[in-house]
Design a protein around this motif. Sequence first.
Motif, PDB file in Angstrom:
ATOM      1  N   VAL A 207       3.977  -4.128  14.777  1.00 59.62           N
ATOM      2  CA  VAL A 207       3.372  -3.519  13.593  1.00 59.62           C
ATOM      3  C   VAL A 207       4.378  -2.521  13.038  1.00 59.62           C
ATOM      4  N   ARG A 208       4.567  -2.554  11.717  1.00 62.10           N
ATOM      5  CA  ARG A 208       5.418  -1.539  11.097  1.00 62.10           C
ATOM      6  C   ARG A 208       4.919  -1.249   9.688  1.00 62.10           C
ATOM      7  N   TYR A 209       5.283  -0.083   9.201  1.00 64.69           N
ATOM      8  CA  TYR A 209       4.925   0.351   7.855  1.00 64.69           C
ATOM      9  C   TYR A 209       6.114   0.126   6.940  1.00 64.69           C
ATOM     10  N   ASP A 210       5.919  -0.520   5.815  1.00 60.46           N
ATOM     11  CA  ASP A 210       6.935  -0.710   4.786  1.00 60.46           C
ATOM     12  C   ASP A 210       6.617   0.256   3.651  1.00 60.46           C
ATOM     13  N   GLY A 211       7.344   1.366   3.606  1.00 58.61           N
ATOM     14  CA  GLY A 211       7.083   2.398   2.611  1.00 58.61           C
ATOM     15  C   GLY A 211       7.434   1.978   1.191  1.00 58.61           C
ATOM     16  N   GLN A 212       8.400   1.091   1.007  1.00 58.72           N
ATOM     17  CA  GLN A 212       8.767   0.635  -0.332  1.00 58.72           C
ATOM     18  C   GLN A 212       7.652  -0.192  -0.966  1.00 58.72           C
TER      19      GLN A 212
ATOM     20  N   THR B 161      -8.125  -5.348  17.058  1.00 59.31           N
ATOM     21  CA  THR B 161      -8.467  -6.756  17.004  1.00 59.31           C
ATOM     22  C   THR B 161      -9.200  -7.109  18.288  1.00 59.31           C
ATOM     23  N   ALA B 162      -9.987  -8.155  18.226  1.00 59.16           N
ATOM     24  CA  ALA B 162     -10.796  -8.539  19.388  1.00 59.16           C
ATOM     25  C   ALA B 162      -9.891  -9.034  20.511  1.00 59.16           C
ATOM     26  N   PRO B 163     -10.252  -8.840  21.739  1.00 61.20           N
ATOM     27  CA  PRO B 163     -11.422  -8.098  22.164  1.00 61.20           C
ATOM     28  C   PRO B 163     -11.180  -6.595  22.231  1.00 61.20           C
ATOM     29  N   ARG B 164     -10.044  -6.139  22.749  1.00 63.77           N
ATOM     30  CA  ARG B 164      -9.824  -4.695  22.854  1.00 63.77           C
ATOM     31  C   ARG B 164      -8.345  -4.364  22.722  1.00 63.77           C
ATOM     32  N   PHE B 165      -7.704  -4.875  21.706  1.00 67.38           N
ATOM     33  CA  PHE B 165      -6.298  -4.555  21.481  1.00 67.38           C
ATOM     34  C   PHE B 165      -6.204  -3.540  20.359  1.00 67.38           C
ATOM     35  N   PHE B 166      -5.373  -2.504  20.566  1.00 60.80           N
ATOM     36  CA  PHE B 166      -5.235  -1.415  19.598  1.00 60.80           C
ATOM     37  C   PHE B 166      -3.763  -1.140  19.343  1.00 60.80           C
ATOM     38  N   TYR B 167      -3.478  -0.664  18.150  1.00 62.96           N
ATOM     39  CA  TYR B 167      -2.133  -0.213  17.804  1.00 62.96           C
ATOM     40  C   TYR B 167      -2.304   0.950  16.850  1.00 62.96           C
ATOM     41  N   THR B 168      -1.697   2.089  17.165  1.00 68.57           N
ATOM     42  CA  THR B 168      -1.845   3.281  16.317  1.00 68.57           C
ATOM     43  C   THR B 168      -0.500   3.682  15.755  1.00 68.57           C
ATOM     44  N   LEU B 169      -0.494   4.027  14.457  1.00 73.05           N
ATOM     45  CA  LEU B 169       0.726   4.517  13.827  1.00 73.05           C
ATOM     46  C   LEU B 169       0.355   5.535  12.759  1.00 73.05           C
ATOM     47  N   THR B 170       1.335   6.323  12.358  1.00 66.80           N
ATOM     48  CA  THR B 170       1.130   7.341  11.325  1.00 66.80           C
ATOM     49  C   THR B 170       1.745   6.868  10.025  1.00 66.80           C
ATOM     50  N   ILE B 171       0.978   6.988   8.952  1.00 67.47           N
ATOM     51  CA  ILE B 171       1.457   6.664   7.607  1.00 67.47           C
ATOM     52  C   ILE B 171       1.855   7.988   6.954  1.00 67.47           C
ATOM     53  N   PRO B 172       3.110   8.101   6.533  1.00 70.19           N
ATOM     54  CA  PRO B 172       3.557   9.375   5.955  1.00 70.19           C
ATOM     55  C   PRO B 172       2.911   9.671   4.608  1.00 70.19           C
ATOM     56  N   GLY B 173       3.053  10.922   4.199  1.00 65.68           N
ATOM     57  CA  GLY B 173       2.467  11.374   2.945  1.00 65.68           C
ATOM     58  C   GLY B 173       3.231  10.944   1.729  1.00 65.68           C
TER      59      GLY B 173
END
Length: 112
Positions: A18-23, A100-112
């Motif tokens: 998982v990654r954030y594309d700021g553009q 996503t099911a059943p119990r997979f998580f991924y946390t990230l911060t989205i900048p301002g």
Amino acid sequence: MAAAFLEPAAHADNFGGVRYDGQRDQLIVTMIYRGTNPNHKFSLRWGACEANQSGGLPGVTGEILDDQFIDPEEQDFRKTVHFSLAGMPCPRPASITLRTAPRFFYTLTIPG
């Protein structure tokens, strides 16, 4: 970024990355899943924004849904999907937890 996988990768949708594309203001998510075909479509459903979550930031959970979640698990597949953050219900910066099911998580911060 932090990832917590609570079960080994196997018979469920999981995150390959998982990654954030700021553009483009979007999340780029690689899904790992099993089924009879590679044509699964994934969508993102936002929960409510919660104040003062991780690190004092507002936070939200996004559930990634598989349109073929009952497809028999015959083969392994991998697909990269893009989710716009235009409808994200929290002000930025914010903490996002993808689930996503059943119990997979991924946390990230989205900048301002």
